[in-house]
Scaffold this motif. Structure first.
Motif, short mmCIF file in Angstrom:
data_model
loop_
_atom_site.label_atom_id
_atom_site.label_comp_id
_atom_site.label_asym_id
_atom_site.label_seq_id
_atom_site.Cartn_x
_atom_site.Cartn_y
_atom_site.Cartn_z
N THR A 5 0.81 -1.21 0.00
CA THR A 5 0.00 0.00 0.00
C THR A 5 0.85 1.27 0.00
OG1 THR A 5 -0.05 0.02 2.41
CG2 THR A 5 -1.87 -1.10 1.30
N ARG A 6 2.19 1.12 0.03
CA ARG A 6 3.01 2.32 0.16
C ARG A 6 3.83 2.60 -1.09
NH1 ARG A 6 6.71 2.57 4.75
NH2 ARG A 6 7.42 0.62 3.85
N GLY A 7 3.26 2.31 -2.24
CA GLY A 7 3.92 2.64 -3.50
C GLY A 7 5.30 2.05 -3.60
N VAL A 8 6.25 2.90 -3.99
CA VAL A 8 7.61 2.46 -4.25
C VAL A 8 8.33 2.09 -2.93
CG1 VAL A 8 9.22 4.40 -4.17
CG2 VAL A 8 8.99 3.06 -6.26
N ALA A 9 7.79 2.58 -1.81
CA ALA A 9 8.44 2.33 -0.52
C ALA A 9 8.34 0.88 -0.10
CB ALA A 9 7.84 3.24 0.56
N ASP A 10 7.49 0.08 -0.76
CA ASP A 10 7.40 -1.34 -0.45
C ASP A 10 8.46 -2.16 -1.17
OD1 ASP A 10 5.36 -1.43 1.47
OD2 ASP A 10 3.85 -1.08 -0.08
N VAL A 11 9.18 -1.52 -2.09
CA VAL A 11 10.32 -2.18 -2.72
C VAL A 11 11.48 -2.08 -1.73
CG1 VAL A 11 11.90 -2.14 -4.68
CG2 VAL A 11 9.50 -1.51 -5.01
N ALA A 12 12.03 -3.23 -1.31
CA ALA A 12 13.01 -3.23 -0.21
C ALA A 12 14.14 -2.23 -0.44
CB ALA A 12 13.55 -4.64 -0.02
N LEU A 13 14.68 -2.20 -1.65
CA LEU A 13 15.83 -1.33 -1.91
C LEU A 13 15.48 0.15 -1.77
CD1 LEU A 13 17.53 -3.07 -4.97
CD2 LEU A 13 18.14 -3.21 -2.56
N LEU A 14 14.20 0.49 -1.89
CA LEU A 14 13.79 1.89 -1.84
C LEU A 14 12.96 2.20 -0.59
CD1 LEU A 14 12.79 2.32 -5.59
CD2 LEU A 14 14.82 3.22 -4.47
N SER A 15 13.10 1.36 0.43
CA SER A 15 12.23 1.53 1.60
C SER A 15 12.43 2.90 2.26
CB SER A 15 12.49 0.41 2.61
OG SER A 15 13.86 0.37 2.95
N GLY A 16 13.59 3.51 2.06
CA GLY A 16 13.84 4.82 2.67
C GLY A 16 12.91 5.91 2.18
N ILE A 17 12.36 5.71 0.96
CA ILE A 17 11.40 6.67 0.42
C ILE A 17 10.20 6.78 1.37
CG2 ILE A 17 9.76 7.10 -1.49
CD1 ILE A 17 12.38 7.40 -2.68
N GLY A 18 9.88 5.67 2.01
CA GLY A 18 8.76 5.66 2.95
C GLY A 18 9.01 6.58 4.13
N LEU A 19 10.24 6.56 4.62
CA LEU A 19 10.59 7.43 5.75
C LEU A 19 10.70 8.89 5.29
CD1 LEU A 19 11.39 7.83 8.66
CD2 LEU A 19 13.71 7.11 8.10
N MET A 20 11.39 9.08 4.18
CA MET A 20 11.60 10.45 3.68
C MET A 20 10.28 11.12 3.32
SD MET A 20 14.00 11.71 0.53
CE MET A 20 13.97 13.41 -0.01
N GLY A 21 9.36 10.36 2.73
CA GLY A 21 8.08 10.94 2.31
C GLY A 21 6.96 10.68 3.31
N GLY A 22 7.30 10.17 4.47
CA GLY A 22 6.29 9.85 5.47
C GLY A 22 5.78 11.10 6.19
N GLY A 23 4.79 10.88 7.03
CA GLY A 23 4.13 12.00 7.70
C GLY A 23 5.07 12.86 8.53
N MET A 24 6.04 12.24 9.21
CA MET A 24 6.87 13.00 10.13
C MET A 24 7.73 14.05 9.40
SD MET A 24 9.52 11.64 13.04
CE MET A 24 10.55 10.68 11.95
N LEU A 25 8.50 13.60 8.41
CA LEU A 25 9.36 14.56 7.71
C LEU A 25 8.53 15.52 6.86
CD1 LEU A 25 12.56 12.57 6.72
CD2 LEU A 25 12.24 14.26 8.51
N ARG A 26 7.39 15.03 6.34
CA ARG A 26 6.53 15.93 5.55
C ARG A 26 6.05 17.09 6.42
NH1 ARG A 26 0.70 13.98 4.49
NH2 ARG A 26 0.69 14.67 6.65
#
Lengths: 254, 130
Positions: free
Chosen positions: A63-84
Motif C-alpha cells: 500500500t506504500r507505492g515504491v516504498a514497499d520495494v526493499a531497496l527503496l524503503s527509505g522513500i517511505g521514511l523520507m516521504g512519510g508524515g513526520m518529515l513531511r
C-alpha cells in the motif's frame, strides 16, 4: 546482489536522498529542455513519483507505492508524515503575520465549505450509483473529503469494509488529482497570492495534494495553503459521522 | 549554531501536534485537528519576534531554511509512496467521486477568495506584494 541489498537496506534513508535527488535533476532537465520551463520541474518530479508509486504498488501488492520495494524503503521514511510535516512547518519561516490575518476569514469559511461541498458531491455520486443505505452514502461522501475522513467516518457509523475501501480510493483519486491538476488550473482560478492559496488549502484539504500541488505551482504559496489544509481533515472527521450522517439519514431513511 | 534553528522548528512542531491532538480529544474526533497549522503559527510568531532572534537569525536560521528547502524533495518522496495502485483499482465510482469533488472545489477557489477581499478593507502598506 546480496551485498548491494545489505548496503541499500541498511542505509535506506540515505539511498532515498540520492534517488530523489537524481529524480529531481532529471525532472528539471526535462522541464528546461523539453518544455522550455513551461511545466515546473517539481511538477514533473511529482508526476514521476506517482508513476513510480503505481508500478511499485502493482509489483509488490503493498500500500506504500515504491516504498514497499526493499531497496527503496527509505522513500517511505523520507516521504512519510513526520518529515513531511516537519518540512511543511519549516516553509512558514519568514511568513508575515499580516498576510495570514488578511485571509483569516475567507480561509476559515473555505475549510467548512470545502468539507461540505466535497461530501455532497461524493454522496451524490454514490446515490447515482444506486447506493441507498445512509451509512454507505455517508462513507463514500466522506471519502471524497479525504482518504482519512472516509474510513474514520465509515468505522464510526458501521459501514461495510467494502464501502470503506471504496471511500479510501475516492480520497486517493482526489489527492492525486490535486497534485497533478493544481499547476494546470492555477492561472484560471487566480491561485497566485497568499490569500487565494489559503482559500485553496481550505477547499481542497488533502494535505498531501495541497502540499504537492502548490509546490508544483509556486513554492512561495505552500505555507499559506498548508496552514488551512491541516485543519480540514479534523473538521471532516468532526462533521462526517455527526451532522452530515444525520442529514443523509434524514434524506434517505433506511 | 545550526541546531538551534532545527531545535526551534522541532519544538514548534511537537507543541503544535500536542495541541492538535488535544483539540481532537476535546472535540471527540479521531484526528489531529490543525496540529501542523498551529505549529506553523508558532514558527511565524517566533520568526517575527525579537525575543527569539538568537534562534532564527544567522546560522540558526539556516537550520530552518535547510528543511524549508528540503520540502520539494520530501514531497516528491511522498508522491512516490502514495497508494496509486489502489486509487486506480477503485473503479468508476471512486474515480468519479474524487474527480467531481476536485473540479467543484477548484471552481470555488475564486468565489471564496472574493468573499475575503470584500470583507477586508484594502491595505496599502503591507510589505509590498499583494
Amino acid at each position: 546482489m546480496e551485498l548491494l541489498e545489505t548496503v541499500f537496506v541498511r542505509n535506506n534513508l540515505v539511498v532515498a536522498f540520492a534517488v530523489v535527488g537524481v529524480t529531481i535533476w532529471i525532472s528539471y532537465f526535462f522541464a528546461d529542455k523539453l518544455t522550455q520551463g513551461r511545466i515546473h520541474g517539481s511538477a514533473i518530479a511529482i508526476a514521476l513519483g506517482l508513476l513510480a508509486a503505481y508500478f511499485g504498488g502493482v509489483a509488490t501488492g503493498g500500500t506504500r507505492g515504491v516504498a514497499d520495494v526493499a531497496l527503496l524503503s527509505g522513500i517511505g521514511l523520507m516521504g512519510g508524515g513526520m518529515l513531511r510535516d516537519f518540512a511543511i512547518v519549516a516553509t512558514a519561516f519568514g511568513v508575515q503575520f499580516s498576510e495570514l490575518r488578511k485571509a483569516g476569514l475567507a480561509g476559515g469559511i473555505s475549510i467548512f465549505a470545502g468539507v461540505i461541498v466535497s461530501f455532497v458531491v461524493g454522496a451524490a455520486i454514490a446515490v447515482m450509483f444506486g447506493y441507498t443505505d445512509p451509512a454507505e452514502i455517508t462513507t463514500i461522501g466522506a471519502g471524497a473529503v479525504t482518504y482519512i475522513v472516509g474510513p474514520v467516518t465509515g468505522e464510526a457509523i458501521g459501514a461495510s469494509n467494502e464501502v470503506i475501501t471504496l471511500s479510501v480510493a475516492a480520497g486517493l483519486v482526489k489527492s492525486i488529482l490535486v497534485m497533478i491538476g493544481t499547476p494546470l488550473v492555477a492561472r484560471y482560478i487566480g491561485l497566485d497570492n497568499p490569500q487565494s492559496a489559503m482559500v485553496f488549502g481550505g477547499l481542497m484539504g488533502t494535505t498531501s495534494g495541497v502540499a504537492a500541488g502548490l509546490a508544483a505551482t509556486d513554492p512561495k504559496l505552500v505555507p499559506y495553503g498548508a496552514m488551512t489544509a491541516t485543519f480540514y481533515t479534523g473538521v471532516g472527521c468532526l462533521l462526517g459521522p455527526s451532522i452530515l450522517y444525520f442529514l443523509v439519514s434524514g434524506l434517505f431513511p433506511a | 549554531m545550526i541546531v538551534y534553528g532545527v531545535a526551534l522548528l522541532s519544538a514548534c512542531l511537537i507543541l503544535g501536534m500536542l495541541i492538535g491532538e488535544a483539540l481532537g480529544v476535546a472535540l471527540g474526533v479521531e484526528a489531529n485537528v490543525g496540529g501542523v497549522g498551529i505549529a506553523m503559527l508558532f514558527l511565524v510568531f517566533t520568526s517575527n519576534s525579537d525575543k527569539f532572534k538568537a534562534l532564527t537569525e544567522g546560522t540558526s536560521g539556516a537550520g530552518i531554511q535547510f528543511w524549508s528547502a528540503m520540502y520539494i524533495p520530501i514531497v516528491v518522496a511522498m508522491a512516490a509512496r502514495q497508494n496509486v495502485a489502489a486509487a486506480v483499482d477503485g473503479g468508476l465510482l471512486a474515480l468519479l467521486a474524487g474527480v467531481a469533488a476536485v473540479v467543484v472545489s477548484f471552481a470555488l477557489v475564486p468565489v471564496i477568495s472574493k468573499i475575503g477581499k470584500n470583507d477586508a478593507p484594502p491595505r496599502i502598506n503591507d510589505q509590498g506584494a499583494v
